[in-house]
Structure formats: C-alpha cells, structure tokens
Design a protein around this motif. Structure first.
Motif, mmCIF file in Angstrom:
data_model
loop_
_atom_site.group_PDB
_atom_site.id
_atom_site.type_symbol
_atom_site.label_atom_id
_atom_site.label_comp_id
_atom_site.label_asym_id
_atom_site.label_seq_id
_atom_site.Cartn_x
_atom_site.Cartn_y
_atom_site.Cartn_z
ATOM 1 N N ASP A 112 8.549 -5.362 -0.326
ATOM 2 C CA ASP A 112 8.200 -4.729 0.946
ATOM 3 C C ASP A 112 7.128 -3.655 0.834
ATOM 4 N N VAL A 113 6.872 -3.141 -0.362
ATOM 5 C CA VAL A 113 6.023 -1.960 -0.517
ATOM 6 C C VAL A 113 4.928 -2.240 -1.534
ATOM 7 N N TYR A 158 10.696 -8.430 -9.281
ATOM 8 C CA TYR A 158 10.859 -8.682 -7.864
ATOM 9 C C TYR A 158 12.210 -9.333 -7.589
ATOM 10 N N ALA A 159 12.681 -9.195 -6.362
ATOM 11 C CA ALA A 159 13.967 -9.777 -5.980
ATOM 12 C C ALA A 159 13.913 -11.290 -6.159
ATOM 13 N N ARG A 202 -1.887 -8.458 -0.247
ATOM 14 C CA ARG A 202 -1.847 -7.334 0.687
ATOM 15 C C ARG A 202 -3.254 -6.875 1.079
ATOM 16 N N ALA A 203 -4.180 -6.874 0.111
ATOM 17 C CA ALA A 203 -5.554 -6.484 0.431
ATOM 18 C C ALA A 203 -6.193 -7.507 1.375
ATOM 19 N N LEU A 204 -5.917 -8.784 1.167
ATOM 20 C CA LEU A 204 -6.424 -9.816 2.073
ATOM 21 C C LEU A 204 -5.829 -9.650 3.469
ATOM 22 N N ALA A 205 -4.548 -9.329 3.508
ATOM 23 C CA ALA A 205 -3.880 -9.183 4.801
ATOM 24 C C ALA A 205 -4.492 -8.055 5.613
ATOM 25 N N ARG A 206 -4.930 -7.023 4.947
ATOM 26 C CA ARG A 206 -5.512 -5.877 5.657
ATOM 27 C C ARG A 206 -6.805 -6.277 6.369
#
Length: 395
Positions: A3-4, A69-70, A372-376
């Motif tokens: 999540d983070v 990771y989970a 995450r960088a792509l998502a931004r």
C-alpha cells in the motif's frame, strides 16, 4: 497488498528521525531535488538511493521497500516455505530427517529445485529445499572423511546457495545472509577450491543488497586474487566471469563507472574464451547472454538511461536464456525506459518481465517503484491498472 511507496516510508522515517529534507539529502549524499521527487512519488527510488537514506535514517533497507511483500495467491506457496527453510538453516546440522535419504535422491531433488528456480517458478519446488539441506547434513555427518564426504559438502554448498537466492528474491534478506554464510561453511569443506571462490560471489550479493558496496568490491577482489593461485580451467573461468559481473554492478552502485565498464570488458573476454566449451558455473549462471544483460544493467545503475536503452536495442537474448534472467533484464529495462521518458515502453517491459518470470516480477521492489511512478503520470490507464492489480500494488 503493498500500500505504501518507498518515498512515503522515507518521509515517515525522516520525520521520526527529526530530519528535514535538506538535512537528509546532505547526510545521504543525494540531491535534494531527487529526495523531494521520491517522497512525492514522481521518481522511483533506486537501490542506491534506498541504501543511502536507510543508512542515515538507521533503518533496514527492507523497512523502506516494505519487503517481504504480503503473500498473493499465485506465490503464496513460496512464502509458506520460508518458515520451514528458516528452521532448517538455523538448526544447521542439529536437525535430521526422519527417514535417512540417499545422496542420489537428494541430488535429484536438488536438480529439480535448480530447474524450478532457473525458470523462476519458486512456488513449485522450493518446498523441497529444507529437507534437502537436512538430508545432506545427515549424510555429511555419517560419512568418513574423503571424496564422498566432500561431494556431499559440495552439494550442500549448492543447496545453501539456492536457499540464499530464494530468500533474497522474496525479500527475506536476513535469511539470505545466513544462507550465504552456510554456503561458505560448506564450500570450505568441499575440497573444491573453486567452490570457495563461488561462495564469495554469493556473499558479495548480500553486501550488494545491503548497500555495502565497498565491502562487496573487496570480496570480489579477494576472491579473484585467490582464483589466480588455481589452475585455469573452463570451470574457473566461468566463476571468474561471474565475479566480474557482480563486481560491475557493485562498482556501478558505488558510482565508479570506469571500474564497472572494465569488469564488463573482462567478463566479455571470458565469455568469448569459454564459448562452445562445456563448463560448470557453480550456480552463478555465467553465460555470454548474462554479460549482455549486465551491459544494460550497469548503465541503469549509473543512471545513464540513454546508454541502457541503446545497448538493449543491440542485443537479442537467445531462447535458451533462463526465464529468471530474462525477467531481471526487462525489469531493469523498464526502469531505464521510464526515466528515459518512454512510459509506454516502460510498461511493455514490465509485461515482458511478467510473461517470463511472474513470481520474480511480482516480488521485485523496483517493479513496485516503477509501477507507482508510471501511475503518477498515467493515472487511469487500463493496462497499468490491470498490471498493478496483478502485482498486488495499490496505486
């Protein structure tokens, strides 16, 4: 689900340490601009960045990456193996299997584990590793000193090297470090001096993952110097080539481009020398194709993304390359395309990594950072959203 981001964890740890962004940037020797971008989530945190800020903040690298990771349903079996593997490694030679196995049975099982890991299918066969380790310890204790006992220790060194790599891939870095030490112990008793050098190659990975780049470089140099006392055989050349490749990545992360490129040239020369020759690589995976893969990885680590994508365009990996290697290559290339500014190719590279080595891709911290960088910058893109959901990453 993860999540983070590393950036959010860095900001949280920085504030707990009562450091401002300028203070952390100065103490970690990273640019203030980069730190701000990582904390904001617009720039992925590189391994060098993570190691530098973790050292200053007094936290572990896994504390910033969030590893392990989970477990996810498709690789939950691999995570489930870890507790039993930990018990076997910690117990060392004080725990034995209920039914004594034969050496042939154990080596056959170990070969299946090796092939599963080569294909990056960790959930399939790694559950056998704990019993292989226990069985080999039992055989080693029962054998009189001599050639067969040394062969058992050689197999045990290999088993511990696979355990190290498995734990490392899934983010259990403490267990990986212990397995590397056990590998060294076994190699020292194998009667095979090349194994003792290969074990140092494994130890260098632990220093690489912990950000101890100078120490890792010393290990590589010491191992290489020791190899010069041995007869030069194809087996030894392959291990020397692997040392050069690990030295190249260590040097790149230490921002020593000249030494990194020198290591690549030496490895390339060795690859040419052993081409077409049968040799044992002692689990290092040294092949000419691995030199090509590292030729792209080195400029990625040096933040020379133009050089990385240019080199990648010139190489064609043969179909015989292990899926685990292919996966790593496309993960590196995705990071290069992202920071080169081509987000479409960055995502395409992640998809190639997923196709080649899904479990490896799902559990790789650089994949999480790249997504995450792509998502931004691509929020709302269906293909990226689907990939993030598959990888268990919240965006």
């Amino acid at each position: 689900m993860d999540d983070v981001s590393v950036g959010e964890r860095t900001a949280r740890a920085r504030k707990l340490a009562r450091l401002t962004q300028p203070q952390l940037a100065m103490q970690a020797s990273v640019s203030l601009s980069l730190l701000r971008k990582v904390e904001q989530g617009s720039r992925p945190a590189s391994p060098v960045f993570i190691a530098a800020v973790a050292r200053v903040l007094g936290v572990g690298i896994a504390d910033l990456t969030g590893q392990p990771y989970a477990p996810e349903q498709h690789d939950g079996g691999a995570h489930a193996t870890i507790p039993e593997l930990r018990r076997a490694i910690v117990a060392f030679d004080d725990e034995t299997p209920a039914v004594p196995p034969t050496f042939d049975e154990l080596t056959t099982t170990l070969d299946r584990v090796r092939e599963g890991m080569r294909r990056a299918r960790y959930s399939d066969l790694t559950a056998d590793l704990p019993d292989v380790i226990r069985g080999l310890h039992l055989l080693a204790a029962d054998q009189a000193p001599g050639c067969h006992r040394e062969a058992v220790h050689s197999a045990l060194a290999y088993a511990y090297s696979k355990a190290m790599l498995f734990a490392y891939q899934y983010g259990y870095l403490d267990l990986a470090a212990l397995a590397a030490e056990r590998c060294t112990w076994s190699a020292d008793r194998s009667g095979d001096r090349v194994w003792t050098i290969a074990a140092e190659y494994n130890r260098a990975l632990i220093l690489l993952s912990s950000g101890a780049y100078t120490g890792g470089q010393r290990i590589i140099q010491r191992a290489y110097s020791a190899s010069e006392d041995l007869e030069t055989t194809p087996d030894l050349l392959a291990v020397r080539g692997a040392l050069h490749l690990r030295g190249a990545i260590l040097s790149a992360r230490a921002l020593d481009a000249d030494t990194a490129e020198a290591h690549l040239r030496e490895a390339s020369g060795i690859a040419s020398a052993v081409a077409g020759i049968s040799y044992r690589n002692y689990g290092t995976g040294f092949r000419p194709s691995n030199v090509d893969i590292h030729s792209v990885a080195v400029p990625v680590e040096l933040s020379d993304y133009t050089a990385a994508v240019t080199r990648a365009e010139r190489i064609r990996l043969p179909s015989s390359v292990a899926p685990s290697r292919v996966g790593h290559h496309h993960i590196d290339l995705s990071r290069a395309w992202l920071l080169h500014g081509d987000h479409q190719r960055a995502l395409a590279s992640l998809e190639k990594a997923r196709a080649a080595a899904p479990e490896l891709t799902r559990n790789h911290p650089q994949v999480h950072e790249t997504v995450r960088a792509l998502a931004r910058s691509r929020r709302g893109t269906g293909s990226l959203t689907r990939f993030a959901k598959w990888a268990n990453i919240r965006i």
